[in-house]
Scaffold this motif. Structure first.
Motif, PDB file in Angstrom:
ATOM      1  N   ALA A 117       0.833  -1.202   0.000  1.00 59.65           N
ATOM      2  CA  ALA A 117       0.000   0.000   0.000  1.00 59.65           C
ATOM      3  C   ALA A 117       0.870   1.254   0.000  1.00 59.65           C
ATOM      4  O   ALA A 117       0.521   2.268  -0.625  1.00 59.65           O
ATOM      5  CB  ALA A 117      -0.927  -0.002   1.212  1.00 59.65           C
ATOM      6  N   ARG A 121       0.823   4.279  -2.691  1.00 57.93           N
ATOM      7  CA  ARG A 121       0.775   5.686  -2.270  1.00 57.93           C
ATOM      8  C   ARG A 121       1.929   6.485  -2.864  1.00 57.93           C
ATOM      9  O   ARG A 121       1.791   7.680  -3.149  1.00 57.93           O
ATOM     10  CB  ARG A 121       0.809   5.758  -0.748  1.00 57.93           C
ATOM     11  CG  ARG A 121       0.673   7.157  -0.170  1.00 57.93           C
ATOM     12  CD  ARG A 121       0.442   7.112   1.326  1.00 57.93           C
ATOM     13  NE  ARG A 121       0.313   8.442   1.891  1.00 57.93           N
ATOM     14  CZ  ARG A 121       1.276   9.063   2.578  1.00 57.93           C
ATOM     15  NH1 ARG A 121       2.435   8.445   2.808  1.00 57.93           N
ATOM     16  NH2 ARG A 121       1.088  10.273   3.052  1.00 57.93           N
ATOM     17  N   TRP A 239      -0.986   2.074   5.744  1.00 61.06           N
ATOM     18  CA  TRP A 239      -1.958   2.302   4.689  1.00 61.06           C
ATOM     19  C   TRP A 239      -2.518   0.979   4.157  1.00 61.06           C
ATOM     20  O   TRP A 239      -1.888  -0.071   4.261  1.00 61.06           O
ATOM     21  CB  TRP A 239      -1.317   3.063   3.532  1.00 61.06           C
ATOM     22  CG  TRP A 239      -1.110   4.516   3.833  1.00 61.06           C
ATOM     23  CD1 TRP A 239       0.000   5.098   4.377  1.00 61.06           C
ATOM     24  CD2 TRP A 239      -2.054   5.564   3.632  1.00 61.06           C
ATOM     25  NE1 TRP A 239      -0.193   6.442   4.525  1.00 61.06           N
ATOM     26  CE2 TRP A 239      -1.443   6.769   4.078  1.00 61.06           C
ATOM     27  CE3 TRP A 239      -3.347   5.619   3.124  1.00 61.06           C
ATOM     28  CZ2 TRP A 239      -2.086   8.002   4.014  1.00 61.06           C
ATOM     29  CZ3 TRP A 239      -3.991   6.845   3.061  1.00 61.06           C
ATOM     30  CH2 TRP A 239      -3.368   8.020   3.508  1.00 61.06           C
ATOM     31  N   GLN A 241      -4.495  -0.575   0.546  1.00 64.93           N
ATOM     32  CA  GLN A 241      -4.914  -0.333  -0.840  1.00 64.93           C
ATOM     33  C   GLN A 241      -5.881  -1.439  -1.260  1.00 64.93           C
ATOM     34  O   GLN A 241      -5.799  -2.567  -0.775  1.00 64.93           O
ATOM     35  CB  GLN A 241      -3.697  -0.291  -1.772  1.00 64.93           C
ATOM     36  CG  GLN A 241      -2.883  -1.571  -1.866  1.00 64.93           C
ATOM     37  CD  GLN A 241      -3.367  -2.558  -2.921  1.00 64.93           C
ATOM     38  OE1 GLN A 241      -4.241  -2.237  -3.738  1.00 64.93           O
ATOM     39  NE2 GLN A 241      -2.816  -3.768  -2.925  1.00 64.93           N
ATOM     40  N   LEU A 246      -5.680   3.585  -2.996  1.00 66.98           N
ATOM     41  CA  LEU A 246      -5.662   3.747  -1.543  1.00 66.98           C
ATOM     42  C   LEU A 246      -7.083   3.727  -0.979  1.00 66.98           C
ATOM     43  O   LEU A 246      -8.005   4.315  -1.548  1.00 66.98           O
ATOM     44  CB  LEU A 246      -4.980   5.063  -1.165  1.00 66.98           C
ATOM     45  CG  LEU A 246      -3.455   5.103  -1.362  1.00 66.98           C
ATOM     46  CD1 LEU A 246      -2.924   6.485  -0.992  1.00 66.98           C
ATOM     47  CD2 LEU A 246      -2.752   4.029  -0.550  1.00 66.98           C
TER      48      LEU A 246
END
Length: 267
Positions: A117, A121, A239, A241, A246
């Motif tokens: 992720a 990003r 994070w 995804q 995202l």
């Protein structure tokens, strides 16, 4: 495409998007107005946006691949040429498939937590236009330079497993030719979960190289599970995804929704 479908006896209308969320809104509106088929023209991110608008309706999802990786198109065995795609859409062969949910967002391919992720990003939209999938590999190298990644916990049916990268997959295909979950199937009712836990760069590189062949599953530090639901949380709020877009940060709940959407695919 409108002309190609018309030549095959299908009535179609094209709608252009101008920003984030447009594909979801347009797909939902068309489905509620009685459209039987919604065709997403673009990459996996566009397909994911359309998916958000179709869940809970009777409309079928069609895919006209035109993005960077087109992972779903490869998973479904779709051709690239316009005429061949029009043949698939006109044939009307449907598959009922499961989807996943990460928080309040649906996914049809996978959800990723942590390192992958962070790569999503960090991808430059400009480089993505010029380099395609190569832009993701450059972003991955930047993440390696910013090592180590944060560790988080994944809870699955009473088990708690640490990880620095997690893939919760609804399908076997993954971007860049990687196959973190080679046995995942879109028509079952479980998520295939691959957890990698290490802060050692060389071990990660070994995992990734093995994942091109699906040979990483037996390596030390790799945990593979199958479950209907999972929850992830951790310090630093890594994070998340979904399908290469995202979807927010941990903590987050994940779930497989069986037989939730119909997609058009070759026989």
């Amino acid at each position: 495409m409108v002309d190609a479908l018309g030549a095959r006896g299908l009535s179609a209308a094209a709608q252009a998007t101008t920003g984030a969320g447009d594909a979801t809104r347009l797909a939902r509106q068309a489905a509620l107005e009685g459209a039987e088929l919604i065709v997403a023209c673009g990459g996996d991110g566009t397909v994911n946006e359309v998916l958000q608008g179709l869940v809970g309706t009777t409309a079928c999802l069609g895919v006209w691949p035109g993005g960077t990786a087109n992972v779903l198109a490869r998973e479904l065995g779709l051709p690239r040429r316009l005429e061949a795609i029009a043949d698939v859409l006109a044939a009307g062969h449907t598959r009922r498939v499961s989807i996943g949910r990460a928080g309040d967002r649906y996914f049809i391919l996978m959800a990723g937590i942590g390192l992958d992720a962070a790569v999503v990003r960090g991808v430059s939209p400009t480089l993505k236009r010029f380099l395609g999938e190569g832009a993701y590999w450059l972003a991955a190298l930047r993440q390696l330079a910013a090592w180590p990644p944060p560790r988080f916990l994944v809870e699955v049916e009473g088990r708690v497993e640490p990880a620095t990268l997690a893939v919760l997959a609804n399908a076997a295909a993954y971007g860049g030719g990687l196959r973190f979950t080679p046995q995942a199937r879109m028509d079952d009712d479980l998520l295939d979960i691959c957890l990698l836990d290490s802060t050692d760069r060389l071990r990660l590189i070994r995992w990734v190289l093995a994942a091109f062949r699906g040979a990483h599953l037996a390596l030390p530090g790799v945990t593979c599970l199958r479950a209907r639901r999972a929850r992830a949380h951790g310090a630093g709020a890594p994070w998340v995804q979904v399908d290469g877009e995202l979807a927010g940060r941990l903590p987050m709940d994940f779930e497989c929704l069986p037989a939730a959407v119909s997609v058009l695919a070759p026989r």
